[in-house]
Motif scaffolding. Structure first.
Motif, PDB file in Angstrom:
ATOM      1  N   TYR A 141      13.844  28.322  23.244  1.00  8.53           N
ATOM      2  CA  TYR A 141      14.111  26.826  23.525  1.00  8.53           C
ATOM      3  C   TYR A 141      13.135  25.974  22.483  1.00  8.53           C
ATOM      4  O   TYR A 141      11.961  25.865  22.874  1.00  8.53           O
ATOM      5  N   LYS A 142      13.516  25.436  21.386  1.00  9.61           N
ATOM      6  CA  LYS A 142      12.808  24.895  20.544  1.00  9.61           C
ATOM      7  C   LYS A 142      12.719  23.285  20.601  1.00  9.61           C
ATOM      8  O   LYS A 142      12.003  22.575  19.970  1.00  9.61           O
ATOM      9  N   ASN A 143      13.828  22.740  21.188  1.00  7.45           N
ATOM     10  CA  ASN A 143      13.847  21.474  21.476  1.00  7.45           C
ATOM     11  C   ASN A 143      12.969  20.680  22.646  1.00  7.45           C
ATOM     12  O   ASN A 143      13.615  20.259  23.480  1.00  7.45           O
ATOM     13  N   ILE A 144      11.499  21.181  22.528  1.00  5.69           N
ATOM     14  CA  ILE A 144      10.967  20.888  23.816  1.00  5.69           C
ATOM     15  C   ILE A 144      10.703  19.297  24.122  1.00  5.69           C
ATOM     16  O   ILE A 144      10.475  18.794  25.256  1.00  5.69           O
ATOM     17  N   ARG A 145      10.855  18.648  22.983  1.00  2.00           N
ATOM     18  CA  ARG A 145      10.629  16.995  22.959  1.00  2.00           C
ATOM     19  C   ARG A 145      11.760  16.317  23.567  1.00  2.00           C
ATOM     20  O   ARG A 145      11.849  15.084  23.706  1.00  2.00           O
ATOM     21  N   LYS A 146      12.909  17.045  23.495  1.00  2.74           N
ATOM     22  CA  LYS A 146      14.097  16.261  23.974  1.00  2.74           C
ATOM     23  C   LYS A 146      14.078  16.191  25.616  1.00  2.74           C
ATOM     24  O   LYS A 146      13.443  16.777  26.157  1.00  2.74           O
ATOM     25  N   ARG A 147      15.022  15.227  25.940  1.00  4.84           N
ATOM     26  CA  ARG A 147      15.013  14.988  27.260  1.00  4.84           C
ATOM     27  C   ARG A 147      15.775  16.268  28.166  1.00  4.84           C
ATOM     28  O   ARG A 147      16.645  16.740  27.702  1.00  4.84           O
ATOM     29  N   ALA A 148      15.276  16.360  29.301  1.00  6.32           N
ATOM     30  CA  ALA A 148      15.892  17.334  30.115  1.00  6.32           C
ATOM     31  C   ALA A 148      17.243  16.762  30.806  1.00  6.32           C
ATOM     32  O   ALA A 148      17.349  15.495  30.974  1.00  6.32           O
TER      33      ALA A 148
ATOM     34  N   LEU B 224      23.447  14.565  31.902  1.00  8.15           N
ATOM     35  CA  LEU B 224      22.856  13.586  32.357  1.00  8.15           C
ATOM     36  C   LEU B 224      21.525  13.801  32.429  1.00  8.15           C
ATOM     37  O   LEU B 224      21.040  14.912  32.797  1.00  8.15           O
ATOM     38  N   PRO B 225      20.833  12.477  31.870  1.00  7.35           N
ATOM     39  CA  PRO B 225      19.058  12.628  31.993  1.00  7.35           C
ATOM     40  C   PRO B 225      18.998  12.737  33.578  1.00  7.35           C
ATOM     41  O   PRO B 225      19.853  12.414  34.438  1.00  7.35           O
TER      42      PRO B 225
ATOM     43  N   THR C 229      27.882   9.440  31.941  1.00  2.06           N
ATOM     44  CA  THR C 229      27.870  10.208  30.729  1.00  2.06           C
ATOM     45  C   THR C 229      27.873   9.251  29.347  1.00  2.06           C
ATOM     46  O   THR C 229      27.255   9.488  28.371  1.00  2.06           O
ATOM     47  N   ARG C 230      28.905   8.408  29.381  1.00  2.34           N
ATOM     48  CA  ARG C 230      29.102   7.519  28.197  1.00  2.34           C
ATOM     49  C   ARG C 230      27.648   6.657  27.981  1.00  2.34           C
ATOM     50  O   ARG C 230      27.283   6.331  26.825  1.00  2.34           O
ATOM     51  N   PHE C 231      26.987   6.176  29.096  1.00  2.00           N
ATOM     52  CA  PHE C 231      25.918   5.662  28.999  1.00  2.00           C
ATOM     53  C   PHE C 231      24.735   6.635  28.251  1.00  2.00           C
ATOM     54  O   PHE C 231      23.809   5.989  27.544  1.00  2.00           O
ATOM     55  N   ALA C 232      24.720   7.701  28.803  1.00  7.17           N
ATOM     56  CA  ALA C 232      23.598   8.573  28.555  1.00  7.17           C
ATOM     57  C   ALA C 232      23.677   8.784  26.919  1.00  7.17           C
ATOM     58  O   ALA C 232      22.785   9.059  26.131  1.00  7.17           O
ATOM     59  N   HIS C 233      25.105   9.099  26.489  1.00  2.55           N
ATOM     60  CA  HIS C 233      25.284   9.510  25.029  1.00  2.55           C
ATOM     61  C   HIS C 233      24.999   8.161  24.235  1.00  2.55           C
ATOM     62  O   HIS C 233      24.758   8.155  22.712  1.00  2.55           O
ATOM     63  N   ASN C 234      25.294   6.929  24.507  1.00  2.00           N
ATOM     64  CA  ASN C 234      25.154   5.509  23.779  1.00  2.00           C
ATOM     65  C   ASN C 234      24.416   4.627  24.525  1.00  2.00           C
ATOM     66  O   ASN C 234      24.911   3.980  25.278  1.00  2.00           O
ATOM     67  N   PRO C 235      23.106   4.697  24.851  1.00  5.44           N
ATOM     68  CA  PRO C 235      22.267   3.835  25.528  1.00  5.44           C
ATOM     69  C   PRO C 235      22.064   2.407  25.217  1.00  5.44           C
ATOM     70  O   PRO C 235      21.643   1.443  25.780  1.00  5.44           O
TER      71      PRO C 235
END
Length: 92
Positions: free
Chosen positions: A7-14, A19-20, A62-68
């Motif tokens: 897992y290389k994208n450690i700075r991305k949100r969980a 969904l976050p 999910t739409r809000f998570a992809h386009n905040p």
């Protein structure tokens, strides 16, 4: 033997189910409340309505998570940036 990817994208949100974590918690609270409504209701229409509400909430989150920026009402930065002092004195 299984191979696991690093897992290389450690700075991305969980993300959980796309969904976050905070939105996933909101979804789980809605699901638990819906289960309480289903348990204590005896109407088929209410059960179908609760299921439709949960599906609509999941789609909206999910739409809000992809386009905040969907709920962004004002601009963060001003249109004009100037170093000029803003005083009431008129030098002309």
């Amino acid at each position: 033997m299984k191979k696991y990817e690093v897992y290389k994208n450690i700075r991305k949100r969980a993300m959980i189910f796309g969904l976050p974590v905070s939105m996933f918690a909101l979804m789980m609270i809605a699901v638990i409340a819906s289960l309480l409504v289903i348990i204590f209701s005896f109407s088929f229409v209410i059960i179908i309505g609760v299921l439709a509400f949960n599906a609509a909430l999941y789609i909206a989150l999910t739409r809000f998570a992809h386009n905040p920026r969907l709920f962004e009402f004002s601009k963060v930065f001003p249109k004009i940036i100037s170093n000029k002092k803003s005083t009431a004195l008129d030098y002309e």
